[in-house]
Write a protein that holds these residues in place. Sequence first.
Motif, PDB file in Angstrom:
ATOM      1  N   GLN A   2      36.441  56.682  66.276  1.00  0.00           N
ATOM      2  CA  GLN A   2      36.449  55.243  66.066  1.00  0.00           C
ATOM      3  C   GLN A   2      36.299  54.936  64.584  1.00  0.00           C
ATOM      4  N   THR A   3      37.078  53.986  64.109  1.00  0.00           N
ATOM      5  CA  THR A   3      37.006  53.577  62.713  1.00  0.00           C
ATOM      6  C   THR A   3      35.946  52.507  62.566  1.00  0.00           C
ATOM      7  N   LEU A   4      35.044  52.719  61.631  1.00  0.00           N
ATOM      8  CA  LEU A   4      33.988  51.754  61.382  1.00  0.00           C
ATOM      9  C   LEU A   4      34.236  51.074  60.040  1.00  0.00           C
ATOM     10  N   TYR A   5      34.122  49.793  60.005  1.00  0.00           N
ATOM     11  CA  TYR A   5      34.307  49.029  58.780  1.00  0.00           C
ATOM     12  C   TYR A   5      32.964  48.456  58.340  1.00  0.00           C
ATOM     13  N   TYR A   6      32.650  48.656  57.083  1.00  0.00           N
ATOM     14  CA  TYR A   6      31.401  48.143  56.543  1.00  0.00           C
ATOM     15  C   TYR A   6      31.706  47.106  55.483  1.00  0.00           C
ATOM     16  N   THR A   7      30.843  46.148  55.351  1.00  0.00           N
ATOM     17  CA  THR A   7      30.969  45.164  54.284  1.00  0.00           C
ATOM     18  C   THR A   7      29.788  45.338  53.346  1.00  0.00           C
ATOM     19  N   THR A   8      30.031  45.059  52.106  1.00  0.00           N
ATOM     20  CA  THR A   8      28.967  45.186  51.113  1.00  0.00           C
ATOM     21  C   THR A   8      29.036  44.016  50.153  1.00  0.00           C
ATOM     22  N   SER A   9      27.932  43.704  49.577  1.00  0.00           N
ATOM     23  CA  SER A   9      27.890  42.599  48.618  1.00  0.00           C
ATOM     24  C   SER A   9      28.058  43.119  47.192  1.00  0.00           C
ATOM     25  N   ASN A  10      28.187  44.429  47.021  1.00  0.00           N
ATOM     26  CA  ASN A  10      28.270  45.025  45.692  1.00  0.00           C
ATOM     27  C   ASN A  10      29.699  45.480  45.376  1.00  0.00           C
ATOM     28  N   PHE A  11      30.631  44.562  45.389  1.00  0.00           N
ATOM     29  CA  PHE A  11      32.002  44.904  45.037  1.00  0.00           C
ATOM     30  C   PHE A  11      32.128  45.047  43.531  1.00  0.00           C
ATOM     31  N   VAL A  12      32.934  45.992  43.098  1.00  0.00           N
ATOM     32  CA  VAL A  12      33.175  46.187  41.676  1.00  0.00           C
ATOM     33  C   VAL A  12      34.357  45.309  41.291  1.00  0.00           C
ATOM     34  N   ARG A  13      34.159  44.438  40.349  1.00  0.00           N
ATOM     35  CA  ARG A  13      35.227  43.550  39.895  1.00  0.00           C
ATOM     36  C   ARG A  13      35.459  43.788  38.411  1.00  0.00           C
ATOM     37  N   HIS A  14      36.649  44.217  38.097  1.00  0.00           N
ATOM     38  CA  HIS A  14      37.007  44.486  36.700  1.00  0.00           C
ATOM     39  C   HIS A  14      37.576  43.220  36.081  1.00  0.00           C
ATOM     40  N   THR A  15      36.802  42.612  35.220  1.00  0.00           N
ATOM     41  CA  THR A  15      37.275  41.388  34.572  1.00  0.00           C
ATOM     42  C   THR A  15      37.399  41.567  33.068  1.00  0.00           C
ATOM     43  N   ASP A  16      36.677  42.520  32.465  1.00  0.00           N
ATOM     44  CA  ASP A  16      36.676  42.664  31.018  1.00  0.00           C
ATOM     45  C   ASP A  16      37.749  43.612  30.508  1.00  0.00           C
ATOM     46  N   ASN A  17      38.208  44.514  31.301  1.00  0.00           N
ATOM     47  CA  ASN A  17      39.143  45.547  30.858  1.00  0.00           C
ATOM     48  C   ASN A  17      40.586  45.200  31.213  1.00  0.00           C
ATOM     49  N   ILE A  18      41.035  44.045  30.794  1.00  0.00           N
ATOM     50  CA  ILE A  18      42.410  43.627  31.065  1.00  0.00           C
ATOM     51  C   ILE A  18      43.274  44.075  29.897  1.00  0.00           C
ATOM     52  N   VAL A  19      44.397  44.724  30.216  1.00  0.00           N
ATOM     53  CA  VAL A  19      45.286  45.243  29.190  1.00  0.00           C
ATOM     54  C   VAL A  19      46.439  44.276  29.002  1.00  0.00           C
TER      55      VAL A  19
END
Length: 92
Positions: A2-19
């Motif tokens: 069975q596939t289990l899906y978890y949610t987390t509040s600690n997503f990594v969001r890259h906002t400063d390293n835009i090329v």
Amino acid sequence: MQTLYYTTSNFVRHTDNIVDLGEYRRKLERMQADRLRRQEYEEVEEVETAEVQPRPRRSQQRRERRAAVLDMWASMGILVMTLTFTAYVLCL
């Protein structure tokens, strides 16, 4: 299974390293232009001054010759040890 899906509040969001690809391309073009200018300048200098090529040092030739002789002796040693071991095994 069975596939289990978890949610987390600690997503990594890259906002400063835009090329900025446009800026990157402009920088590459400038670097290539500078490199071409330097090559042209060096070609002009080569034509103006005839450079004398240095002879290889004799000590370098001696080192190469010595290395070849040592390599030959090592190969002969391995060959002698192999033949000696083979003769020992066959005589048992």
